[in-house]
Motif scaffolding. Structure first.
Motif, PDB file in Angstrom:
ATOM      1  N   ALA A 138     -21.141 -32.016  18.848  1.00  0.00           N
ATOM      2  CA  ALA A 138     -21.986 -33.237  18.767  1.00  0.00           C
ATOM      3  C   ALA A 138     -23.267 -32.908  17.953  1.00  0.00           C
ATOM      4  O   ALA A 138     -23.656 -31.921  17.788  1.00  0.00           O
ATOM      5  N   ALA A 139     -23.796 -34.080  17.319  1.00  0.00           N
ATOM      6  CA  ALA A 139     -24.799 -34.020  16.668  1.00  0.00           C
ATOM      7  C   ALA A 139     -25.795 -35.199  16.768  1.00  0.00           C
ATOM      8  O   ALA A 139     -25.392 -36.368  17.278  1.00  0.00           O
ATOM      9  N   ILE A 140     -27.042 -34.953  16.512  1.00  0.00           N
ATOM     10  CA  ILE A 140     -28.226 -36.167  16.540  1.00  0.00           C
ATOM     11  C   ILE A 140     -28.855 -36.252  15.307  1.00  0.00           C
ATOM     12  O   ILE A 140     -29.525 -34.852  15.086  1.00  0.00           O
ATOM     13  N   ASP A 141     -29.322 -37.025  14.747  1.00  0.00           N
ATOM     14  CA  ASP A 141     -30.076 -37.291  13.575  1.00  0.00           C
ATOM     15  C   ASP A 141     -31.552 -37.681  14.159  1.00  0.00           C
ATOM     16  O   ASP A 141     -31.568 -37.930  15.281  1.00  0.00           O
ATOM     17  N   SER A 142     -32.586 -37.526  13.333  1.00  0.00           N
ATOM     18  CA  SER A 142     -33.711 -37.970  13.824  1.00  0.00           C
ATOM     19  C   SER A 142     -34.085 -39.175  14.285  1.00  0.00           C
ATOM     20  O   SER A 142     -35.047 -39.358  14.853  1.00  0.00           O
ATOM     21  N   ASP A 143     -33.157 -40.209  13.800  1.00  0.00           N
ATOM     22  CA  ASP A 143     -33.307 -41.555  14.013  1.00  0.00           C
ATOM     23  C   ASP A 143     -32.421 -41.724  15.436  1.00  0.00           C
ATOM     24  O   ASP A 143     -32.602 -42.878  16.101  1.00  0.00           O
ATOM     25  N   GLY A 144     -31.875 -40.934  16.004  1.00  0.00           N
ATOM     26  CA  GLY A 144     -31.151 -40.933  17.243  1.00  0.00           C
ATOM     27  C   GLY A 144     -29.798 -41.142  17.171  1.00  0.00           C
ATOM     28  O   GLY A 144     -29.012 -41.250  18.127  1.00  0.00           O
ATOM     29  N   THR A 145     -29.226 -41.238  15.951  1.00  0.00           N
ATOM     30  CA  THR A 145     -27.907 -41.557  15.693  1.00  0.00           C
ATOM     31  C   THR A 145     -27.085 -40.402  16.271  1.00  0.00           C
ATOM     32  O   THR A 145     -27.359 -39.311  15.876  1.00  0.00           O
ATOM     33  N   THR A 146     -25.849 -40.638  16.823  1.00  0.00           N
ATOM     34  CA  THR A 146     -25.342 -39.510  17.477  1.00  0.00           C
ATOM     35  C   THR A 146     -23.701 -39.395  16.759  1.00  0.00           C
ATOM     36  O   THR A 146     -23.389 -40.476  16.611  1.00  0.00           O
ATOM     37  N   ILE A 147     -23.343 -38.371  16.746  1.00  0.00           N
ATOM     38  CA  ILE A 147     -21.821 -37.932  16.230  1.00  0.00           C
ATOM     39  C   ILE A 147     -20.997 -37.004  17.286  1.00  0.00           C
ATOM     40  O   ILE A 147     -21.851 -36.067  17.550  1.00  0.00           O
ATOM     41  N   TYR A 148     -19.737 -37.293  17.648  1.00  0.00           N
ATOM     42  CA  TYR A 148     -19.221 -36.538  18.433  1.00  0.00           C
ATOM     43  C   TYR A 148     -17.740 -36.207  17.817  1.00  0.00           C
ATOM     44  O   TYR A 148     -17.156 -36.888  17.165  1.00  0.00           O
ATOM     45  N   ALA A 149     -17.439 -34.827  18.210  1.00  0.00           N
ATOM     46  CA  ALA A 149     -16.158 -34.482  17.842  1.00  0.00           C
ATOM     47  C   ALA A 149     -15.038 -35.265  18.703  1.00  0.00           C
ATOM     48  O   ALA A 149     -15.173 -35.593  19.751  1.00  0.00           O
ATOM     49  N   ASP A 150     -13.933 -35.609  18.148  1.00  0.00           N
ATOM     50  CA  ASP A 150     -12.848 -36.159  19.117  1.00  0.00           C
ATOM     51  C   ASP A 150     -12.563 -35.574  20.356  1.00  0.00           C
ATOM     52  O   ASP A 150     -12.362 -36.476  21.323  1.00  0.00           O
ATOM     53  N   SER A 151     -12.435 -34.295  20.173  1.00  0.00           N
ATOM     54  CA  SER A 151     -12.101 -33.629  21.358  1.00  0.00           C
ATOM     55  C   SER A 151     -13.138 -33.719  22.680  1.00  0.00           C
ATOM     56  O   SER A 151     -12.600 -33.350  23.868  1.00  0.00           O
ATOM     57  N   VAL A 152     -14.450 -34.081  22.522  1.00  0.00           N
ATOM     58  CA  VAL A 152     -15.106 -34.283  23.278  1.00  0.00           C
ATOM     59  C   VAL A 152     -15.621 -35.725  23.754  1.00  0.00           C
ATOM     60  O   VAL A 152     -16.375 -36.178  24.575  1.00  0.00           O
ATOM     61  N   LYS A 153     -15.322 -36.631  22.951  1.00  0.00           N
ATOM     62  CA  LYS A 153     -15.754 -37.814  23.012  1.00  0.00           C
ATOM     63  C   LYS A 153     -15.511 -38.749  24.190  1.00  0.00           C
ATOM     64  O   LYS A 153     -14.403 -38.519  24.826  1.00  0.00           O
ATOM     65  N   GLY A 154     -16.465 -39.275  24.789  1.00  0.00           N
ATOM     66  CA  GLY A 154     -16.298 -39.769  26.083  1.00  0.00           C
ATOM     67  C   GLY A 154     -16.511 -39.074  27.292  1.00  0.00           C
ATOM     68  O   GLY A 154     -16.770 -39.409  28.411  1.00  0.00           O
ATOM     69  N   ARG A 155     -16.772 -37.651  27.038  1.00  0.00           N
ATOM     70  CA  ARG A 155     -16.831 -36.552  28.181  1.00  0.00           C
ATOM     71  C   ARG A 155     -18.332 -35.836  27.977  1.00  0.00           C
ATOM     72  O   ARG A 155     -19.037 -35.706  28.840  1.00  0.00           O
ATOM     73  N   PHE A 156     -18.823 -35.754  26.475  1.00  0.00           N
ATOM     74  CA  PHE A 156     -20.087 -35.114  26.219  1.00  0.00           C
ATOM     75  C   PHE A 156     -21.033 -35.976  25.735  1.00  0.00           C
ATOM     76  O   PHE A 156     -20.736 -37.245  25.070  1.00  0.00           O
ATOM     77  N   THR A 157     -22.187 -36.042  26.029  1.00  0.00           N
ATOM     78  CA  THR A 157     -23.391 -36.931  25.600  1.00  0.00           C
ATOM     79  C   THR A 157     -24.557 -35.985  24.975  1.00  0.00           C
ATOM     80  O   THR A 157     -25.033 -34.919  25.957  1.00  0.00           O
ATOM     81  N   ILE A 158     -25.064 -35.941  23.736  1.00  0.00           N
ATOM     82  CA  ILE A 158     -26.230 -35.301  23.078  1.00  0.00           C
ATOM     83  C   ILE A 158     -27.291 -36.544  23.253  1.00  0.00           C
ATOM     84  O   ILE A 158     -27.336 -37.488  23.119  1.00  0.00           O
ATOM     85  N   SER A 159     -28.460 -35.631  23.562  1.00  0.00           N
ATOM     86  CA  SER A 159     -29.553 -36.390  23.994  1.00  0.00           C
ATOM     87  C   SER A 159     -30.922 -35.549  23.767  1.00  0.00           C
ATOM     88  O   SER A 159     -30.414 -34.354  23.332  1.00  0.00           O
ATOM     89  N   GLN A 160     -32.113 -36.040  23.574  1.00  0.00           N
ATOM     90  CA  GLN A 160     -33.188 -35.227  23.086  1.00  0.00           C
ATOM     91  C   GLN A 160     -34.549 -35.831  24.196  1.00  0.00           C
ATOM     92  O   GLN A 160     -34.060 -37.079  24.602  1.00  0.00           O
TER      93      GLN A 160
ATOM     94  N   ALA B  79     -25.194 -38.495   7.419  1.00  0.00           N
ATOM     95  CA  ALA B  79     -23.929 -37.830   7.895  1.00  0.00           C
ATOM     96  C   ALA B  79     -23.093 -38.672   9.039  1.00  0.00           C
ATOM     97  O   ALA B  79     -23.759 -39.438   9.632  1.00  0.00           O
ATOM     98  N   THR B  80     -21.800 -38.887   8.775  1.00  0.00           N
ATOM     99  CA  THR B  80     -21.059 -39.879   9.569  1.00  0.00           C
ATOM    100  C   THR B  80     -20.047 -38.895  10.310  1.00  0.00           C
ATOM    101  O   THR B  80     -19.294 -39.411  11.214  1.00  0.00           O
ATOM    102  N   ALA B  81     -19.993 -37.624   9.999  1.00  0.00           N
ATOM    103  CA  ALA B  81     -19.098 -36.697  10.727  1.00  0.00           C
ATOM    104  C   ALA B  81     -20.214 -35.343  10.840  1.00  0.00           C
ATOM    105  O   ALA B  81     -20.973 -35.047  10.263  1.00  0.00           O
ATOM    106  N   ILE B  82     -19.852 -34.526  11.840  1.00  0.00           N
ATOM    107  CA  ILE B  82     -20.699 -33.347  12.077  1.00  0.00           C
ATOM    108  C   ILE B  82     -20.671 -32.546  10.831  1.00  0.00           C
ATOM    109  O   ILE B  82     -19.402 -31.946  10.690  1.00  0.00           O
ATOM    110  N   PRO B  83     -21.554 -32.270  10.046  1.00  0.00           N
ATOM    111  CA  PRO B  83     -21.563 -31.262   9.089  1.00  0.00           C
ATOM    112  C   PRO B  83     -20.928 -29.752   9.374  1.00  0.00           C
ATOM    113  O   PRO B  83     -20.895 -29.314  10.632  1.00  0.00           O
TER     114      PRO B  83
END
Length: 124
Positions: A47-69, A102-106
């Protein structure tokens, strides 16, 4: 220099939850991500999060994991629910100053700063 430190790993049963934290007091404006690496496997973005709060998740964890700050953006979190044995890995937080739009996790190579990792073990 940038100093990252993960915490919150442990052992849980399948279906359980864990919340990981990454102390990162000097990367408030960086692109940040969680990666994991299982024995014999490549390190993969979770999972990833940009400085503006935009989040990106791997398909394998989408719906189960949440990234936050937190509000000060000096701590990164990964809430992991519905854990599966295949989630077992060493989890790392990472940061980079130059990722933009980024639109996918680098890939791993794009991140210059890493924590030492925290182990997550999920048993069936």
């Amino acid at each position: 220099q940038v100093q990252l430190q993960e915490s919150g790993g442990g052992s849980v049963q399948s279906g359980g939850s864990l919340k990981l934290s990454c102390a990162a007091p000097n990367i408030h404006n960086a692109f940040r991500a969680w990666f994991r690496q299982a024995p014999g496997k490549e390190r993969e973005g979770v999972a990833a999060i940009d400085s503006d709060g935009t989040t990106i998740y791997a398909d394998s964890v989408k719906g189960r994991f949440t990234i936050s700050q937190d509000n000060a953006r000096d701590t990164l979190y990964l809430q992991m629910n519905s854990l599966k044995p295949e989630d077992t890995a060493m989890y790392y937080c990472a940061a980079d100053w130059l990722v933009v739009g980024a639109t996918a996790i680098p890939p791993v190579a794009d991140f210059d700063y890493w924590g030492g990792g925290t182990q997550v073990t999920v048993s069936s």
